[in-house]
Design an enzyme around this catalytic site. Structure first.
Site, PDB file in Angstrom:
ATOM      1  N   GLN A 199       0.840  -1.192   0.000  1.00 60.36           N
ATOM      2  CA  GLN A 199       0.000   0.000   0.000  1.00 60.36           C
ATOM      3  C   GLN A 199       0.877   1.245   0.000  1.00 60.36           C
ATOM      4  O   GLN A 199       1.985   1.239   0.509  1.00 60.36           O
ATOM      5  CB  GLN A 199      -0.885  -0.013   1.251  1.00 60.36           C
ATOM      6  CG  GLN A 199      -2.033   0.969   1.237  1.00 60.36           C
ATOM      7  CD  GLN A 199      -2.959   0.764   2.428  1.00 60.36           C
ATOM      8  OE1 GLN A 199      -2.900  -0.254   3.092  1.00 60.36           O
ATOM      9  NE2 GLN A 199      -3.810   1.743   2.692  1.00 60.36           N
ATOM     10  N   ASN A 251       1.880  -9.795   7.997  1.00 58.47           N
ATOM     11  CA  ASN A 251       0.891  -9.000   8.711  1.00 58.47           C
ATOM     12  C   ASN A 251       0.783  -9.388  10.176  1.00 58.47           C
ATOM     13  O   ASN A 251      -0.210  -9.085  10.842  1.00 58.47           O
ATOM     14  CB  ASN A 251      -0.480  -9.118   8.033  1.00 58.47           C
ATOM     15  CG  ASN A 251      -0.596  -8.188   6.850  1.00 58.47           C
ATOM     16  OD1 ASN A 251       0.244  -7.322   6.635  1.00 58.47           O
ATOM     17  ND2 ASN A 251      -1.641  -8.354   6.051  1.00 58.47           N
ATOM     18  N   ASP A 273      -2.967  -3.628   9.871  1.00 55.55           N
ATOM     19  CA  ASP A 273      -3.395  -4.025   8.514  1.00 55.55           C
ATOM     20  C   ASP A 273      -4.660  -4.882   8.536  1.00 55.55           C
ATOM     21  O   ASP A 273      -4.750  -5.898   7.836  1.00 55.55           O
ATOM     22  CB  ASP A 273      -2.270  -4.772   7.792  1.00 55.55           C
ATOM     23  CG  ASP A 273      -1.128  -3.862   7.386  1.00 55.55           C
ATOM     24  OD1 ASP A 273      -1.226  -2.650   7.645  1.00 55.55           O
ATOM     25  OD2 ASP A 273      -0.129  -4.361   6.833  1.00 55.55           O
ATOM     26  N   ASP A 295      -6.456 -11.470   3.610  1.00 53.05           N
ATOM     27  CA  ASP A 295      -5.050 -11.206   3.285  1.00 53.05           C
ATOM     28  C   ASP A 295      -4.167 -11.160   4.532  1.00 53.05           C
ATOM     29  O   ASP A 295      -3.151 -10.475   4.552  1.00 53.05           O
ATOM     30  CB  ASP A 295      -4.933  -9.882   2.520  1.00 53.05           C
ATOM     31  CG  ASP A 295      -3.624  -9.768   1.762  1.00 53.05           C
ATOM     32  OD1 ASP A 295      -3.187 -10.779   1.181  1.00 53.05           O
ATOM     33  OD2 ASP A 295      -3.030  -8.677   1.755  1.00 53.05           O
TER      34      ASP A 295
END
Length: 444
Positions: A155, A317, A334, A312
């Site tokens: 991102q 993460n 996230d 995801d």
């Protein structure tokens, strides 16, 4: 180790102390990290596989570095700026080694000789808004001819320092970044709002979660994330760092292995599952400071991801505070409801048992997940029941959503999106709650 640095070596520093050297093998192109004698006697391995005895193969150092560099377009821009290939992690570390995740930095002799005085470069809202207007073409990597983006992830992100007056800018010297600004791309409308909602929901149900704010720069929404590996002490004009590693670093995996199906979901390779996985993470948690607490954190993290449809939730993460005498999971980050975006694939990053399709997760797959990860089924069922009830009651009581709207200047369209997101999560939570009574009775 060499006594003097050259173009193929960097100092490795923890806080203000040089703890070793990072060098590049000219023949193989792979980096090598070696601790100095003092750190071997009194320090700790900065990642589990980067052992203090220096008896680790070069790919271990590569994996560690590969995971603290940006991903996606930012990685390509960084490599382009350095004039090297994307796989040349050593040269990229030379570019941004002073403000990476965690407490470890990498410096050259020239930087060592510079005064490490705190320096603040103000970033006005107008300047940032103007840059965001053209970010699809110019990117956000370079400011004042200096690379600023160094947080892993795909991102659009920007490392920033926020001073005691609440001013946003860039910190140099003793002032490294304290916050991360996250932006959305044209094909991901409401991504920032989605993540903000899910992060705030996580806090509301009592899960350790990174602190976030919803902000705007002109027409551009942004998520302001307070870094949990940084602490600014204003009277000392210094930012103190806390060391962290992500799941791929903990498991000694390159960033390309952050998904369990590391070669992808195509039929001919989908059976290959050498990437980060829930069984691997649960097994690693047994070696942490508090195995039971760590396992419960992982259970809650994975179940909450299921409830909000965060498909995801991959190996990068999840992160850990990592030190000499303590290891524990960091606050969650996230957290995004992927089901609200039709352009994304609805495939779990890490399987529940053997299931990657989120729409096929029921009591059997939950029981399989428990057996695969050596979790007591009654504990899993109880944890899921408690969490789904908390989520449902939080979202249906009304005050949570109302408080978010009151504290932010959301448009009518954004408020409508929030209602849709809330309804999506409630339906999912109620379905998963209906499966809890059967989990402990299933033999896989």
């Amino acid at each position: 180790m060499k006594n003097k640095l050259d173009a193929y070596s960097l100092n490795v520093k923890f806080a203000e102390n040089v703890i070793g050297e990072l060098s590049l093998n000219k023949e193989t192109g792979l980096p090598k990290l070696e601790y100095n004698n003092d750190w071997q006697q009194s320090g700790f391995a900065i990642s589990p596989s980067l052992t203090l005895d220096n008896d680790h193969h070069n790919p271990v150092a590569y994996n560690f570095l590969d995971n603290i560099l940006p991903e996606g377009d930012a990685r390509l821009l960084l490599a382009e700026r350095a004039g090297v290939s994307e796989k040349n992690v050593f040269s990229q570390i030379r570019e941004i080694g002073g403000d990476l995740s965690g407490a470890v930095t990498f410096t050259t002799n020239s930087i060592e000789q510079e005064a490490v005085q705190p320096a603040f470069r103000l970033l006005s809202k107008d300047e940032l808004e103007s840059r965001l207007d053209t970010k699809e073409y110019t990117g956000l990597l370079t400011w004042d001819d200096k690379p600023r983006l160094s947080v892993a992830g795909v991102q659009d992100k920007l490392n920033v320092f926020i001073n005691e007056n609440g001013e946003i800018g860039f910190g140099d010297g003793a002032l490294c970044s304290t916050h991360i600004l996250k932006f959305e791309k044209k094909n991901c409308l409401n991504l920032v709002l989605n993540e903000y909602f899910c992060m705030k929901l996580s806090v509301a149900v009592g899960l350790p979660t990174a602190e976030v704010e919803f902000v705007r720069f002109g027409k551009h929404p942004a998520l302001l994330v307070r870094r949990f590996d940084r602490k600014f002490v204003s009277d000392k004009k210094q930012v103190f760092r806390r060391h962290v590693i992500d799941g791929c670093q903990a498991l000694n995996l390159p960033r390309d292995f952050k998904y369990e199906r590391n070669l992808g979901d195509n039929r001919d390779v989908q059976h290959i599952r050498d990437g980060a996985s829930l069984p691997k993470l649960f097994e690693f948690s047994k070696s942490m400071s508090s195995p039971a607490q760590s396992a419960q954190w992982l259970i809650n993290w994975q179940l909450f991801n299921l409830i909000i449809s965060n498909y995801d939730s991959h190996g990068k993460n999840v992160s850990l505070f990592w030190g000499k005498d303590n290891s524990s999971f960091t606050p969650a980050y996230d957290l995004v409801n992927i089901a609200m975006f039709s352009q994304f694939k609805y495939v779990l990053a890490m399987a529940m048992g053997d299931e990657f399709d989120p729409n096929d997760i029921n009591a059997y797959q939950l029981a399989d997940f428990a057996e695969t990860c050596a979790i007591d089924k009654k504990l899993l069922a109880r944890s899921l029941s408690n969490l789904t009830k908390k989520v449902t009651s939080t979202l249906t009581a009304g005050t949570f959503v109302q408080d978010l709207i009151k504290s932010n200047d959301f448009t009518e369209e954004e408020q409508l999106y929030i209602d849709q997101l809330k309804d999506n999560i409630v339906v999912r939570a109620q379905y998963l709650n209906s499966q809890t009574s059967m989990i402990s009775t299933i033999e896989v």
